[in-house]
Design a protein around this motif. Structure first.
Motif, PDB file in Angstrom:
ATOM      1  N   VAL A  45      -8.547 -23.839  21.546  1.00 44.03           N
ATOM      2  CA  VAL A  45      -7.566 -24.657  20.821  1.00 44.03           C
ATOM      3  C   VAL A  45      -8.094 -24.899  19.406  1.00 44.03           C
ATOM      4  O   VAL A  45      -9.228 -25.350  19.224  1.00 44.03           O
ATOM      5  CB  VAL A  45      -7.308 -25.994  21.551  1.00 44.03           C
ATOM      6  N   THR A  81       9.037 -25.058  29.093  1.00 46.45           N
ATOM      7  CA  THR A  81       8.098 -24.824  30.202  1.00 46.45           C
ATOM      8  C   THR A  81       7.355 -26.106  30.593  1.00 46.45           C
ATOM      9  O   THR A  81       6.395 -26.047  31.356  1.00 46.45           O
ATOM     10  CB  THR A  81       7.046 -23.753  29.826  1.00 46.45           C
ATOM     11  N   ARG A 141      -3.370 -17.128  27.576  1.00 45.93           N
ATOM     12  CA  ARG A 141      -4.610 -17.899  27.375  1.00 45.93           C
ATOM     13  C   ARG A 141      -4.732 -19.012  28.401  1.00 45.93           C
ATOM     14  O   ARG A 141      -5.796 -19.247  28.967  1.00 45.93           O
ATOM     15  CB  ARG A 141      -4.629 -18.494  25.952  1.00 45.93           C
ATOM     16  N   PHE A 148       1.642 -29.992  20.304  1.00 47.97           N
ATOM     17  CA  PHE A 148       2.657 -29.101  19.717  1.00 47.97           C
ATOM     18  C   PHE A 148       2.893 -27.897  20.627  1.00 47.97           C
ATOM     19  O   PHE A 148       1.950 -27.300  21.134  1.00 47.97           O
ATOM     20  CB  PHE A 148       2.240 -28.612  18.334  1.00 47.97           C
ATOM     21  N   ASP A 191       1.729 -18.339  29.947  1.00 49.73           N
ATOM     22  CA  ASP A 191       0.948 -18.079  28.741  1.00 49.73           C
ATOM     23  C   ASP A 191      -0.378 -17.446  29.141  1.00 49.73           C
ATOM     24  O   ASP A 191      -1.062 -17.939  30.043  1.00 49.73           O
ATOM     25  CB  ASP A 191       0.704 -19.396  27.990  1.00 49.73           C
ATOM     26  N   ARG A 226       7.178 -23.665  23.285  1.00 46.56           N
ATOM     27  CA  ARG A 226       7.902 -23.392  24.546  1.00 46.56           C
ATOM     28  C   ARG A 226       8.148 -24.691  25.317  1.00 46.56           C
ATOM     29  O   ARG A 226       7.725 -24.815  26.482  1.00 46.56           O
ATOM     30  CB  ARG A 226       7.076 -22.431  25.411  1.00 46.56           C
TER      31      ARG A 226
HETATM   32  C1  ANZ Z   1       3.090 -24.734  25.754  1.00 50.78           C
HETATM   33  C2  ANZ Z   1       3.332 -23.311  26.059  1.00 50.78           C
HETATM   34  C3  ANZ Z   1       3.849 -22.743  27.197  1.00 50.78           C
HETATM   35  C4  ANZ Z   1       3.016 -22.507  24.965  1.00 50.78           C
HETATM   36  C5  ANZ Z   1       3.992 -21.394  27.253  1.00 50.78           C
HETATM   37  C6  ANZ Z   1       3.142 -21.155  24.983  1.00 50.78           C
HETATM   38  C7  ANZ Z   1       3.634 -20.587  26.150  1.00 50.78           C
HETATM   39  P1  ANZ Z   1       2.715 -19.346  18.632  1.00 50.78           P
HETATM   40  O1  ANZ Z   1       3.883 -19.192  19.579  1.00 50.78           O
HETATM   41  O2  ANZ Z   1       1.813 -18.198  18.548  1.00 50.78           O
HETATM   42  O3  ANZ Z   1       3.117 -19.947  17.320  1.00 50.78           O
HETATM   43  N1  ANZ Z   1      -0.806 -23.951  20.638  1.00 50.78           N
HETATM   44  C8  ANZ Z   1      -0.298 -25.037  20.009  1.00 50.78           C
HETATM   45  N2  ANZ Z   1      -1.212 -25.603  19.215  1.00 50.78           N
HETATM   46  C9  ANZ Z   1      -2.335 -24.854  19.358  1.00 50.78           C
HETATM   47  C10 ANZ Z   1      -3.638 -24.953  18.803  1.00 50.78           C
HETATM   48  N3  ANZ Z   1      -3.965 -25.933  17.970  1.00 50.78           N
HETATM   49  N4  ANZ Z   1      -4.555 -24.024  19.156  1.00 50.78           N
HETATM   50  C11 ANZ Z   1      -4.229 -23.045  20.031  1.00 50.78           C
HETATM   51  N5  ANZ Z   1      -3.027 -22.919  20.586  1.00 50.78           N
HETATM   52  C12 ANZ Z   1      -2.080 -23.814  20.254  1.00 50.78           C
HETATM   53  O4  ANZ Z   1       1.799 -20.485  19.306  1.00 50.78           O
HETATM   54  C13 ANZ Z   1       2.376 -21.674  19.739  1.00 50.78           C
HETATM   55  C14 ANZ Z   1       1.792 -21.974  21.061  1.00 50.78           C
HETATM   56  O5  ANZ Z   1       0.378 -21.967  20.936  1.00 50.78           O
HETATM   57  C15 ANZ Z   1       2.187 -23.341  21.547  1.00 50.78           C
HETATM   58  O6  ANZ Z   1       3.179 -23.265  22.570  1.00 50.78           O
HETATM   59  C16 ANZ Z   1       0.957 -23.794  22.283  1.00 50.78           C
HETATM   60  O7  ANZ Z   1       1.133 -23.308  23.596  1.00 50.78           O
HETATM   61  C17 ANZ Z   1      -0.166 -23.074  21.615  1.00 50.78           C
HETATM   62  F1  ANZ Z   1       4.478 -20.855  28.366  1.00 50.78           F
HETATM   63  O8  ANZ Z   1       2.834 -24.759  24.343  1.00 50.78           O
HETATM   64  B1  ANZ Z   1       2.544 -23.405  23.871  1.00 50.78           B
END
Ligand code: ANZ
Ligand code: ZN
Length: 826
Positions: free
Chosen positions: A322, A247, A340, A241, A338, A244
């Motif tokens: 995660v 990206t 983290r 999931f 991001d 973004r």
């Molecule tokens: C790829 C990505 C690229 C993300 C980027 C963010 C920035 P918010 O936005 O706070 O709702 N995520 C998804 N599932 C997760 C989980 N089970 N535990 C920890 N982190 C998780 O958070 C959504 C973002 O948190 C998602 O988007 C994912 O990282 C991360 F430049 O995906 B993102």
């Protein structure tokens, strides 16, 4: 006079049952204060809240409306168990004592509660009905069991709430808290995410700040689930999931939660993995810990393919940041965008591939702002973030490699507590039949009284016999739930029960509550902006869904009052001392350091005792003071000078009453002198202003309006002073109710002033009323005009002085604040 008159009138109201009448007139007002936790004593913060509500209740009653103004006690919860532990008093006894004490205090403040409707959440009747609601939710699929991670205190063998975890340790044992998976009861609040969010738009009489906090808490976000095929395994693709998806071409790793099923499946075959998974579990689950956590990962030895570039393979890790319970429990990591992911990549020496470039500034790493232009991203190159997001999701859907998803940050509500002093969950678990509700005729499930608190853990679990019951279906030996409900459940439907508090057959009757709900004025502290208000809204929505409640939204108007603050004091040893002690020390010449003015709290010892204050200055002075000086939504500073000022004002008023009452009866003169006209105009104006102030909850202005009226009475011709005082009694009754009755009686009127209709301003005197107004040209004052109070823009433009000064110039814009300024921009 004050002290004795307070009890005199309180008794008279009580005997005549003036405030109990709950006949539902067409026009009703349900005025509700967030009910208190019975901690033992009322403080000034409570008093401000309750006096505000009382002003409204008395005001609306005087308008002939039926008013429901109830009071009750949010009586379950941990402090009672702690008291039991520390003082050896049974929680029920401790709670009942506190309630009795606080009820007396409220009564002595003269608050006009509908005491007939009083309830405490620890009343057997109350939690009996709550158990029915739980069972109805269970039957509707809205209460269910789920395994989730909890904070586990390994020494006390008990689950801790997040607020009981202090610096990663149990608040009582000091032991390092562990993550533990436990099956517990949940309410399915997530079924209502969309509805709870969209209904906020209609809550237009709520403070904007609270609406925003609720929206953020529900946290709707649009994103995508993306499938990553395995490069080296025939297993079904991994679902990830993201919020973004644009990206995606910057992805350099994929990471899974330690509890992810794929990890669990492979745990045995990968050496070192079980140890890593185990180490991930040794941290608390609260959001802050996870955000600041030192990032750690374990390479699984497997790769997935990039969805749009299958030749590109991406390594798969298990990572401690995660979460298993959010999204799919798996992420793609994009370190360039991001924080983290960036921290993780630095630590694990993974590549960092920027794909979003800010337009008008040099890119920094990581660039986490969701704007800029895409590059190094195949078919997304040159698009903005928003365009790319839509395009990439379309492509994922076309190629069946992913789909658009709407997510809510809102989690289901865990309602189980491993505690004694709460509402027992009315469920039974049978090995053969599973979980079954306690049959209706066996309700309520009551708390056993023979329990001890001297060993850690849940007394209900420990009790020798309580949990052992036959299965309601097959009669085999079974066990009841030993969890009790989160006390937020108790406070999420009490406003229904207040409308029908004696109902023995059901939590409430739909028709009866429909006469009162929604609550017209809900008043309480901003600290409840999220949890309490959201849970209460959810329970209303859920009760509406199962057909029990006539309304979805329970609170039409919400008002969040400011806090009551006081100076703080430190003695020579640097210890906090209370205001009384500080005064004593100062008088004795000892050193006292005066600290900042902050919210009254026990820990800073800056609380003033209400009883002392009422004793010293009188209840009415206290009530008047607590509403004066600052608007109710702002913080209020309690000062000695302030309350003395109010007491002095009321003493002056008492003297005026004595003098006026002693005046010989005289007929009003035939012709109205200048003086008389001035008095009658002032009376009419005060009536109008005060009425408006109360309607708009500008209660500090209401208090100054009363001061103005007293001045007008003093200055009025003797023949009009009695009329003035009678008017004062009526207009002041909501805030200084005892004195108001006293004035009314002294003037020789029969009955209660509280049963007289609210005065209406005499139009005749309002029309002739004039105000002073600053006439400005381009913001510079040119003249002070004396004009009729209701003069319009046109009237003012026609005014001789305005004409003369404006001359030929026609104003381009007019800024007109009635009674204040008339500014012509030329
Ligand atoms: C790829 C990505 C690229 C993300 C980027 C963010 C920035 P918010 O936005 O706070 O709702 N995520 C998804 N599932 C997760 C989980 N089970 N535990 C920890 N982190 C998780 O958070 C959504 C973002 O948190 C998602 O988007 C994912 O990282 C991360 F430049 O995906 B993102
Ligand atoms: Zn059974």
């Amino acid at each position: 006079m004050s002290r004795s008159i307070a009890s005199k009138w309180q008794k008279a109201w009580h005997d005549a049952r003036v405030f109990e009448k709950m006949t539902t007139a067409e026009d009703k007002r349900y005025i509700l204060m967030m009910f208190p936790y019975p901690s033992g004593t009322l403080h000034a913060g409570h008093a401000r809240n309750y006096v505000m509500g009382d002003v409204l209740a008395r005001f609306h009653r005087a308008h002939g409306r039926s008013v429901l103004h109830p009071m009750g006690w949010d009586a379950f919860g941990l402090p009672a168990e702690n008291a039991a532990l520390q003082k050896g008093i049974h929680p029920a006894v401790w709670t009942r004592q506190n309630i009795a004490q606080m009820r007396d205090q409220l009564k002595s403040l003269g608050i006009s509660y509908t005491w007939d409707a009083e309830l405490a959440t620890c009343d057997r009747d109350y939690y009996h009905q709550q158990q029915k609601i739980f069972i109805a939710f269970f039957e509707a699929g809205l209460a269910f069991r789920k395994a989730s991670d909890v904070n586990w205190d390994p020494v006390e063998h008990t689950v801790l709430a997040n607020e009981q975890v202090v610096d990663g340790r149990g608040w009582r044992s000091g032991a390092l808290v562990e993550k533990k998976r436990l099956e517990q009861w949940f309410f399915r609040i997530t079924n209502f995410s969309e509805d709870l969010l969209s209904e906020i738009d209609n809550l237009d009489e709520w403070p904007e700040a609270v609406r925003t906090m609720q929206r953020n808490w529900i946290g709707r976000s649009e994103g995508a689930n993306v499938s990553f095929a395995w490069a080296d395994s025939p297993e079904p693709p991994l679902q990830v999931f993201t919020t973004r998806p644009e990206t995606l071409f910057g992805a350099t790793f994929v990471a899974l939660a330690a509890e992810h099923p794929w990890v669990q499946r492979h745990a045995k075959t990968v050496s070192g993995l079980p140890d890593f998974v185990h180490s991930c579990r040794q941290t608390a689950t609260d959001a802050e810990t996870l955000a600041t956590l030192e990032k750690r990962g374990f390479f699984m030895g497997h790769h997935v393919q990039h969805p749009f570039q299958p030749e590109r393979t991406i390594p798969v890790y298990v990572a401690n940041f995660v979460l298993a319970e959010f999204g799919t429990g798996a992420i793609f990591g994009c370190p360039a965008h991001d924080q983290r992911d960036y921290d993780f990549a630095m630590k694990m020496h993974l590549p960092i591939v920027p794909v979003v470039f800010p337009e008008d500034q040099a890119p920094t790493l990581p660039w986490t702002e969701p704007h800029g232009v895409l590059a190094d991203s195949d078919f997304l190159n040159g698009l903005s973030v928003m365009e790319a997001r839509a395009r990439v999701i379309d492509a994922l859907e076309e190629q069946q490699k992913g789909e658009r998803v709407v997510r809510y940050a809102l989690r289901d509500w865990g309602v189980s507590r491993q505690r004694y002093w709460g509402c027992p969950i009315p469920m039974i678990c049978c090995a053969a039949c599973g979980w079954l509700p306690v049959p209706e005729q066996d309700l309520p499930v009551t708390l056993p009284e023979d329990v001890s608190f001297d060993t850690p853990g849940n007394p209900l679990e420990r009790h020798a016999t309580w949990k052992h019951v036959p299965c309601p279906r097959c009669a085999a030996p079974a066990e009841r739930a030993t969890d009790t409900l989160d006390t937020f459940v108790d406070s999420s439907w009490y406003f229904f029960r207040f409308c029908d508090s004696k109902n023995a057959a059901a939590p409430f009757d739909k028709k009866t509550v429909s006469e009162w709900l929604p609550v017209d004025h809900y008043i309480g502290g901003i600290e409840h902006a999220v949890l309490h208000l959201l849970y209460a809204r959810f329970v209303s929505h859920a009760l509406h869904k199962i057909g029990w409640s006539p309304v979805k939204e329970p609170f039409r108007r919400l008002f969040t009052q400011g806090m009551v603050c006081h100076e703080t004091y430190e003695n020579a040893d640097g210890k906090w001392v209370n205001p009384k002690e500080a005064a004593r020390l100062q008088a004795a010449g000892a050193r006292v350091t005066v600290g900042p003015v902050i919210k009254m709290s026990k820990s800073k010892d800056n609380v003033v005792g209400l009883e002392d204050m009422a004793e010293e200055h009188g209840v009415d002075a206290l009530r008047l003071f607590i509403l004066s000086d600052s608007p109710p939504e702002k913080d209020f500073e309690w000062t000695d000078i302030g309350i003395r000022g109010c007491a002095r004002f009321l003493r002056g008023l008492e003297e005026l009453i004595e003098a006026v009452v002693a005046l010989p009866e005289r007929a009003a003169p035939e012709n109205e002198s200048e003086e008389t006209q001035r008095a009658l105009r002032a009376y009419a104006k005060a009536t109008q202003d005060i009425t408006r102030c109360i309607e708009r909850l500008r209660l500090n202005t209401y208090v100054s309006g009363l001061r103005g009226l007293v001045r007008a009475v003093r200055e009025a011709p003797e023949a009009f002073q009695k009329t003035g005082l009678a008017l004062l009694a009526q207009l002041a009754a909501p805030v200084v109710p005892h004195l108001a009755e006293e004035i009314w009686e002294r003037l020789g009127h029969a009955g209660f002033v509280h049963e007289t209709p609210w005065p209406v301003a005499d139009e005749r005197w309002l029309q002739n009323e004039t105000v002073e107004l600053a006439f400005q040209i381009n913001g510079k004052t040119r003249a002070i005009l004396t004009v009729p109070a209701d003069a319009s823009e046109e009237d003012l433009l026609a005014h001789a002085d305005v004409q003369k000064r404006l001359g030929e110039q026609a104003p381009r814009k007019i800024i007109f604040v009635a009674g204040k300024i008339f500014n012509c921009v030329v």
